[in-house]
Design a protein around this motif. Structure first.
Motif, PDB file in Angstrom:
ATOM      1  N   LEU A  47      -9.979 -12.026  -2.306  1.00 28.98           N
ATOM      2  CA  LEU A  47      -9.599 -10.721  -1.774  1.00 28.98           C
ATOM      3  C   LEU A  47     -10.795  -9.793  -1.890  1.00 28.98           C
ATOM      4  N   GLN A  48     -11.086  -9.118  -0.817  1.00 27.85           N
ATOM      5  CA  GLN A  48     -12.168  -8.144  -0.810  1.00 27.85           C
ATOM      6  C   GLN A  48     -11.532  -6.771  -0.703  1.00 27.85           C
ATOM      7  N   TYR A  49     -11.940  -5.840  -1.587  1.00 24.59           N
ATOM      8  CA  TYR A  49     -11.320  -4.519  -1.608  1.00 24.59           C
ATOM      9  C   TYR A  49     -12.298  -3.472  -2.120  1.00 24.59           C
ATOM     10  N   ILE A  50     -11.919  -2.202  -1.940  1.00 26.32           N
ATOM     11  CA  ILE A  50     -12.720  -1.092  -2.438  1.00 26.32           C
ATOM     12  C   ILE A  50     -11.886  -0.260  -3.388  1.00 26.32           C
ATOM     13  N   ASP A  51     -12.594   0.490  -4.256  1.00 29.28           N
ATOM     14  CA  ASP A  51     -11.903   1.406  -5.168  1.00 29.28           C
ATOM     15  C   ASP A  51     -12.048   2.841  -4.667  1.00 29.28           C
ATOM     16  N   SER A  52     -11.642   3.809  -5.470  1.00 30.33           N
ATOM     17  CA  SER A  52     -11.668   5.209  -5.048  1.00 30.33           C
ATOM     18  C   SER A  52     -13.083   5.748  -4.877  1.00 30.33           C
ATOM     19  N   MET A  53     -14.080   5.100  -5.469  1.00 31.24           N
ATOM     20  CA  MET A  53     -15.470   5.542  -5.323  1.00 31.24           C
ATOM     21  C   MET A  53     -16.193   4.726  -4.252  1.00 31.24           C
ATOM     22  N   THR A  54     -15.465   3.989  -3.458  1.00 29.37           N
ATOM     23  CA  THR A  54     -15.937   3.101  -2.390  1.00 29.37           C
ATOM     24  C   THR A  54     -16.877   2.007  -2.895  1.00 29.37           C
ATOM     25  N   ASN A  55     -16.723   1.619  -4.162  1.00 30.94           N
ATOM     26  CA  ASN A  55     -17.399   0.416  -4.650  1.00 30.94           C
ATOM     27  C   ASN A  55     -16.629  -0.766  -4.080  1.00 30.94           C
ATOM     28  N   GLU A  56     -17.342  -1.748  -3.577  1.00 30.04           N
ATOM     29  CA  GLU A  56     -16.692  -2.890  -2.937  1.00 30.04           C
ATOM     30  C   GLU A  56     -16.722  -4.095  -3.871  1.00 30.04           C
ATOM     31  N   TYR A  57     -15.588  -4.764  -4.009  1.00 30.58           N
ATOM     32  CA  TYR A  57     -15.444  -5.914  -4.899  1.00 30.58           C
ATOM     33  C   TYR A  57     -14.919  -7.109  -4.123  1.00 30.58           C
ATOM     34  N   ILE A  58     -15.172  -8.280  -4.681  1.00 29.69           N
ATOM     35  CA  ILE A  58     -14.498  -9.487  -4.206  1.00 29.69           C
ATOM     36  C   ILE A  58     -13.956 -10.184  -5.441  1.00 29.69           C
ATOM     37  N   GLN A  59     -12.734 -10.632  -5.344  1.00 31.38           N
ATOM     38  CA  GLN A  59     -12.085 -11.324  -6.451  1.00 31.38           C
ATOM     39  C   GLN A  59     -11.599 -12.668  -5.927  1.00 31.38           C
ATOM     40  N   GLU A  60     -11.934 -13.732  -6.650  1.00 26.90           N
ATOM     41  CA  GLU A  60     -11.614 -15.075  -6.179  1.00 26.90           C
ATOM     42  C   GLU A  60     -10.456 -15.668  -6.973  1.00 26.90           C
ATOM     43  N   TYR A  61      -9.692 -16.525  -6.302  1.00 27.23           N
ATOM     44  CA  TYR A  61      -8.492 -17.122  -6.875  1.00 27.23           C
ATOM     45  C   TYR A  61      -8.444 -18.608  -6.540  1.00 27.23           C
ATOM     46  N   THR A  62      -7.739 -19.368  -7.379  1.00 24.21           N
ATOM     47  CA  THR A  62      -7.503 -20.780  -7.117  1.00 24.21           C
ATOM     48  C   THR A  62      -6.009 -21.045  -7.251  1.00 24.21           C
ATOM     49  N   MET A  63      -5.409 -21.587  -6.198  1.00 21.49           N
ATOM     50  CA  MET A  63      -3.992 -21.961  -6.214  1.00 21.49           C
ATOM     51  C   MET A  63      -3.929 -23.459  -6.433  1.00 21.49           C
ATOM     52  N   LYS A  64      -3.169 -23.870  -7.451  1.00 21.34           N
ATOM     53  CA  LYS A  64      -3.122 -25.283  -7.808  1.00 21.34           C
ATOM     54  C   LYS A  64      -1.706 -25.668  -8.225  1.00 21.34           C
ATOM     55  N   ALA A  65      -1.324 -26.890  -7.841  1.00 21.84           N
ATOM     56  CA  ALA A  65      -0.010 -27.411  -8.240  1.00 21.84           C
ATOM     57  C   ALA A  65      -0.165 -28.195  -9.526  1.00 21.84           C
ATOM     58  N   ASP A  66       0.717 -27.901 -10.467  1.00 18.92           N
ATOM     59  CA  ASP A  66       0.754 -28.626 -11.735  1.00 18.92           C
ATOM     60  C   ASP A  66       2.169 -29.194 -11.860  1.00 18.92           C
ATOM     61  N   GLY A  67       2.322 -30.420 -11.399  1.00 14.28           N
ATOM     62  CA  GLY A  67       3.665 -31.003 -11.348  1.00 14.28           C
ATOM     63  C   GLY A  67       4.460 -30.333 -10.241  1.00 14.28           C
ATOM     64  N   SER A  68       5.595 -29.753 -10.590  1.00 13.48           N
ATOM     65  CA  SER A  68       6.430 -29.101  -9.582  1.00 13.48           C
ATOM     66  C   SER A  68       6.146 -27.605  -9.471  1.00 13.48           C
ATOM     67  N   SER A  69       5.370 -27.039 -10.408  1.00  9.43           N
ATOM     68  CA  SER A  69       5.084 -25.602 -10.345  1.00  9.43           C
ATOM     69  C   SER A  69       3.699 -25.349  -9.741  1.00  9.43           C
TER      70      SER A  69
END
Length: 195
Positions: free
Chosen positions: A160-182
């Motif tokens: 996800l790429q987003y900005i804050d109230s001071m217009t600093n731009e960030y990117i945050q990375e995620y990993t979606m993984k299955a562990d058994g049924s969850s």
């Protein structure tokens, strides 16, 4: 003047250094050595002051960013009272609808300031897909992903790429993984994008 050649011991610095350099005088006397040392010390002290000012300026900027920095926590599941309007394909999505899996996700801002999301990076294209949403502190946004269940075992990545109230731009990375049924989503820490 630089070209002068006085008789005896020169009173000016440049002729004195020139005579030492050509071997006419043996060495610099203590008087000239202390003047040269004083000049060098002054220059070093001056540089030290500028480095100190720069350090505190950078430190203050980091503190200001931390005071308003959002952190977007993405979890599997959602509040069923909210209608899902945003759908994203994550990884290679099968064309056969029976082979697809729908994964509902909630995004909660647990940071210090609001986040204005710009783009979600799913690998579908280079620039990402538009996802414009303002998420105040403590609030949620909802979306869902269409995935190939076989790919969940290896893990699917998105950002996800987003900005804050001071217009600093960030990117945050995620990993979606299955562990058994969850299914779990691992959240990375927001990375500031230099502008």
């Amino acid at each position: 003047m630089i070209g002068e050649n006085p008789k005896g011991i020169p009173n000016n610095l440049m002729p004195y250094i020139t005579q030492v350099a050509v071997g006419k005088l043996e060495k610099l006397h203590v008087y000239w050595g202390s003047i040269i040392g004083g000049v060098i010390s002054g220059i070093l002290a001056f540089r030290g002051v500028f480095y100190t000012i720069r350090y505190y300026k950078d430190s203050d900027a980091q503190k200001e960013r931390a005071a308003v920095q959002p952190f977007l926590l993405v979890k599997v599941g959602q509040d069923n009272r909210h209608e899902l309007l945003k759908r994203f394909g994550l990884g290679k999505v099968p064309e056969n609808e029976k082979k697809r899996k729908e994964v509902k996700a909630s995004i909660q801002n647990i940071g210090n300031g609001f986040a204005t999301t710009l783009v979600i990076h799913t690998g579908a294209n280079i620039g990402g897909l538009a996802f414009n949403k303002v998420i105040p502190v403590g609030e949620f946004a909802y979306m869902f992903f269409m995935v190939d269940p076989g790919n969940l075992k290896e893990g699917l990545h998105f950002g996800l790429q987003y900005i804050d109230s001071m217009t600093n731009e960030y990117i945050q990375e995620y990993t979606m993984k299955a562990d058994g049924s969850s299914i779990e989503i691992d959240c990375g820490y927001p990375r500031l994008l230099e502008q």
